[in-house]
Write a protein that holds these residues in place. Structure first.
Motif, PDB file in Angstrom:
ATOM      1  N   SER A  40       0.759  -1.347  -0.039  1.00 38.38           N
ATOM      2  CA  SER A  40      -0.165   0.045  -0.001  1.00 38.38           C
ATOM      3  C   SER A  40       1.067   1.132  -0.023  1.00 38.38           C
ATOM      4  O   SER A  40       0.569   2.061  -0.557  1.00 38.38           O
ATOM      5  N   ASN A  41       2.107   1.221   0.586  1.00 43.43           N
ATOM      6  CA  ASN A  41       2.983   2.498   0.700  1.00 43.43           C
ATOM      7  C   ASN A  41       3.548   2.642  -0.491  1.00 43.43           C
ATOM      8  O   ASN A  41       3.736   3.811  -1.042  1.00 43.43           O
ATOM      9  N   THR A  42       3.891   1.507  -1.425  1.00 43.55           N
ATOM     10  CA  THR A  42       4.521   1.761  -2.675  1.00 43.55           C
ATOM     11  C   THR A  42       3.323   2.327  -3.685  1.00 43.55           C
ATOM     12  O   THR A  42       3.599   3.238  -4.324  1.00 43.55           O
TER      13      THR A  42
ATOM     14  N   HIS B 100       8.994   0.191 -11.998  1.00 48.04           N
ATOM     15  CA  HIS B 100      10.400  -0.207 -11.090  1.00 48.04           C
ATOM     16  C   HIS B 100      10.854   1.176 -10.496  1.00 48.04           C
ATOM     17  O   HIS B 100      11.494   1.089  -9.467  1.00 48.04           O
ATOM     18  N   GLU B 101      10.736   2.028 -11.294  1.00 49.17           N
ATOM     19  CA  GLU B 101      11.306   3.206 -10.927  1.00 49.17           C
ATOM     20  C   GLU B 101      10.631   3.930  -9.389  1.00 49.17           C
ATOM     21  O   GLU B 101      11.009   4.532  -8.574  1.00 49.17           O
ATOM     22  N   ILE B 102       9.509   3.703  -9.581  1.00 45.37           N
ATOM     23  CA  ILE B 102       8.505   4.069  -8.370  1.00 45.37           C
ATOM     24  C   ILE B 102       9.168   3.162  -7.227  1.00 45.37           C
ATOM     25  O   ILE B 102       9.194   3.823  -6.181  1.00 45.37           O
ATOM     26  N   GLN B 103       9.217   2.052  -7.347  1.00 44.41           N
ATOM     27  CA  GLN B 103      10.063   1.170  -6.259  1.00 44.41           C
ATOM     28  C   GLN B 103      11.235   1.600  -5.952  1.00 44.41           C
ATOM     29  O   GLN B 103      11.604   1.530  -4.637  1.00 44.41           O
ATOM     30  N   ARG B 104      11.976   2.212  -6.788  1.00 44.93           N
ATOM     31  CA  ARG B 104      13.432   2.684  -6.543  1.00 44.93           C
ATOM     32  C   ARG B 104      13.208   3.916  -5.546  1.00 44.93           C
ATOM     33  O   ARG B 104      13.677   4.084  -4.465  1.00 44.93           O
ATOM     34  N   VAL B 105      12.445   4.795  -5.884  1.00 49.02           N
ATOM     35  CA  VAL B 105      12.262   5.964  -5.146  1.00 49.02           C
ATOM     36  C   VAL B 105      11.376   5.882  -3.824  1.00 49.02           C
ATOM     37  O   VAL B 105      11.730   6.509  -2.940  1.00 49.02           O
TER      38      VAL B 105
ATOM     39  N   MET C 226      17.203  -3.689  -5.591  1.00 50.76           N
ATOM     40  CA  MET C 226      17.171  -4.269  -4.509  1.00 50.76           C
ATOM     41  C   MET C 226      16.067  -4.322  -3.638  1.00 50.76           C
ATOM     42  O   MET C 226      16.165  -4.438  -2.368  1.00 50.76           O
ATOM     43  N   PRO C 227      14.838  -3.795  -3.862  1.00 45.45           N
ATOM     44  CA  PRO C 227      13.773  -3.572  -2.820  1.00 45.45           C
ATOM     45  C   PRO C 227      13.386  -4.771  -2.184  1.00 45.45           C
ATOM     46  O   PRO C 227      12.771  -4.415  -0.946  1.00 45.45           O
ATOM     47  N   PHE C 228      13.469  -5.783  -2.817  1.00 47.39           N
ATOM     48  CA  PHE C 228      13.120  -7.076  -2.254  1.00 47.39           C
ATOM     49  C   PHE C 228      14.123  -7.747  -1.263  1.00 47.39           C
ATOM     50  O   PHE C 228      14.104  -8.678  -0.932  1.00 47.39           O
TER      51      PHE C 228
END
Ligand code: HEM
Length: 503
Positions: A310-312, A360-365, A433-435
């Motif tokens: 949800s926060n992502t 992926h860029e969303i997950q990075r930031v 490596m967000p996971f």
């Protein structure tokens, strides 16, 4: 008078000597001893270690400064416990991937261990962790839960998000509640085969308890609990976390009881049914599968799988609203690829390089889990020339790799080009490596990626998201915690027309 004076002087001297002896003994008792050839780091003070030197609100910034001073692998003391912080791709890859086994343990004796009573999958290690991890991976990946498929379960929840946004089209709405409840419900459909109405007591209470516990575990009281064991039995605010945990466990145990009554063996509807089937199959062969263990297992999946996605998503809409060019380019690609197709499927991602790059860029930031839950070494080992004894706490600073200057084309700006090559094809740099990585890599990664793709594509196809004029300048700085969350904002929603390319 003289004798009295001498007596007083002797008593005072005795007290002073006694005070200094006790002080020195306490100092020696609580003194931290750095192991031989251990990574360098700031000098700890007795009892507290380095905790008083760190700013818990801006911890990532302090860890970055320490890395500039001591290098990519350095040590800090959490009370008397030594911990090694890993920064940047090379250190994390060498530890988590190359030496996966040596770095896959979990620390013992922390608040998070006591809350889960040494059960479940997230904070345990050894054979029980391995068995349960393997079971979750195969169950989630191979859709052993039968119909509806994982994808259908997620699309079912998206239907409710769309309905809510349609009602709010032309206005601004609160995305926080919407996405927290959606994330919670998706996990519920996987674990219990059911979703809950937004006003349902089960949903409201559990979301509240999960959020409260994340704050306590990662905040000042969590640190005090972990650092000063003598205070653990006192009625201090960290007791609330144990109280919350008992309530969540009770509601999960109720779910298990209901499943036992209604299930048909061999025809699982969800993860609880699969687990009960597995328990029957294993019988009393000494395996670690048990009903009590199941409750803690559900708890871990619950905790790990709700606030993270949800926060992502909240970060995604914050950036999409304030970067209309990126939003429109995704909408154009989605329109072209899906055409008249009624519903998006996860397979469609292969034909959407730009949208994939955006996610992926969303997950990075978003940097959703900036410091992975602490690891521990399972045996004496070496890392980048240093000795790391067995049982040392390891802190993978995942955040450091996601913005490492040598690894990204645009490390400090939101730009999907970080994931596109010169031909416009989607590529995933190794530092993404967000996971986390290695043996402990997030076991809900597949589910999370499916959720993010299906939700974002469906909503971008149907709506246009606009930063409300009255909202002022957007603030991208997240609130630090075990899970990063963006500061609350309003979501401006407009319906898109059928031939709309996003303009
Ligand atoms: C572990 C990230 C979604 C279940 C982790 C870890 C990270 C992470 C960084 C720590 C790995 C380590 O210790 O090195 C994320 C992110 C998510 C997400 C960024 C969403 C965007 C989910 C979901 C589930 C889940 C949806 C539920 C199915 C777990 C579990 C663990 C874990 C059970 C512990 C694994 C273990 O210790 O073996 N996750 N996660 N996660 N995650 Fe996730």
């Amino acid at each position: 008078f003289f004798v009295k004076l001498c007596r007083t002087a002797v008593t005072m001297l005795g007290s002073a000597i006694l005070f200094w002896i006790s002080f020195i003994l306490l100092f020696l008792l609580f003194r931290t001893k750095r192991p031989k050839n251990f990574p360098p780091g700031p000098r700890p003070i007795p009892i507290f270690g380095n905790l008083l030197q760190l700013d818990l609100v801006d911890l990532l910034n302090d860890l970055r400064k320490l890395s500039e001073r001591y290098g990519k692998v350095y040590s800090i003391y959490l009370g008397r416990k030594p911990a090694v912080v890993l920064n940047g791709l090379q250190a994390m890859r060498e530890a988590l991937v190359t030496q996966s086994v040596e770095f896959a343990g979990r620390p013992k004796g922390l608040m998070i261990n006591h809350l889960s009573e040494g059960k479940g999958v997230g904070m345990t290690d050894g054979p029980m962790w391995k068995e349960h991890r393997r079971f979750a991976l195969t169950t989630l990946r191979n859709f052993r839960m039968g119909k509806p498929s994982m994808e259908e379960r997620i699309l079912g929840e998206i239907f409710h998000i769309v309905k809510h946004l349609e009602k709010n089209a032309g206005k601004s709405t609160d995305p926080q509640t919407l996405f927290h409840k959606a994330g919670f419900n998706i996990i519920c459909t996987v674990l219990f085969g059911t979703r809950f109405k937004h006003e349902d007591e089960f949903l409201q209470l559990n979301i509240r308890h999960i959020t409260e516990n994340s704050k306590i575990i990662n905040g000042l009281w969590g640190m005090i609990y972990d650092t000063l064991p003598l205070l653990r039995t006192l009625p201090l605010p960290f007791q609330k976390a144990f109280q919350n945990m008992r309530m969540i466990r009770k509601s999960l145990a109720d779910q298990v009881s209901q499943h036992k009554e209604s299930r048909v063996p061999g025809e699982p509807r969800d993860l609880i049914d699969c687990y009960l089937d597995e328990m029957e199959k294993r019988g009393d062969d000494g395996s670690s599968f048990s009903e009590n263990q199941l409750v803690f297992y559900l708890l871990d999946l619950f905790f790990a799988g709700t606030d993270t996605t949800s926060n992502t998503l909240l970060t995604a809409f914050l950036y999409l609203m304030t970067h209309p060019d990126v939003q429109e380019r995704c909408q154009k690609e989605i329109n072209e690829v899906l055409g008249e197709k009624e519903q998006v499927s996860f397979q469609d991602r292969h034909r959407m390089p730009y949208t994939q790059a955006m996610i992926h860029e969303i997950q990075r930031v978003a940097d959703t889990v900036p410091l992975a839950p602490f690891h521990a070494t399972t045996k004496d080992t070496r890392l980048m020339g240093y000795n790391i004894p067995k049982g040392t706490i390891i802190i993978p600073n995942l955040s450091s790799g996601l913005s490492e200057e040598s690894q990204w084309k645009f490390p400090h700006e939101f730009n999907p080009s970080n994931f596109l090559n010169d031909e416009g094809e989607f590529v995933k740099p190794e530092a993404f490596m967000p996971f986390s990585a290695g043996f402990r890599v997030c076991l809900g990664e597949g589910l999370a990626r499916m959720e993010l793709f299906l939700i974002l594509v469906t909503l971008l196809r149907r709506f246009k998201f606009i930063w409300p004029e009255e909202a002022g300048v957007p603030d991208y700085t997240p609130v630090f915690g075990l899970i990063h969350s963006p500061k609350p904002y309003k979501l401006g929603v407009r319906l898109r027309g059928s031939g709309d390319l996003g303009a």
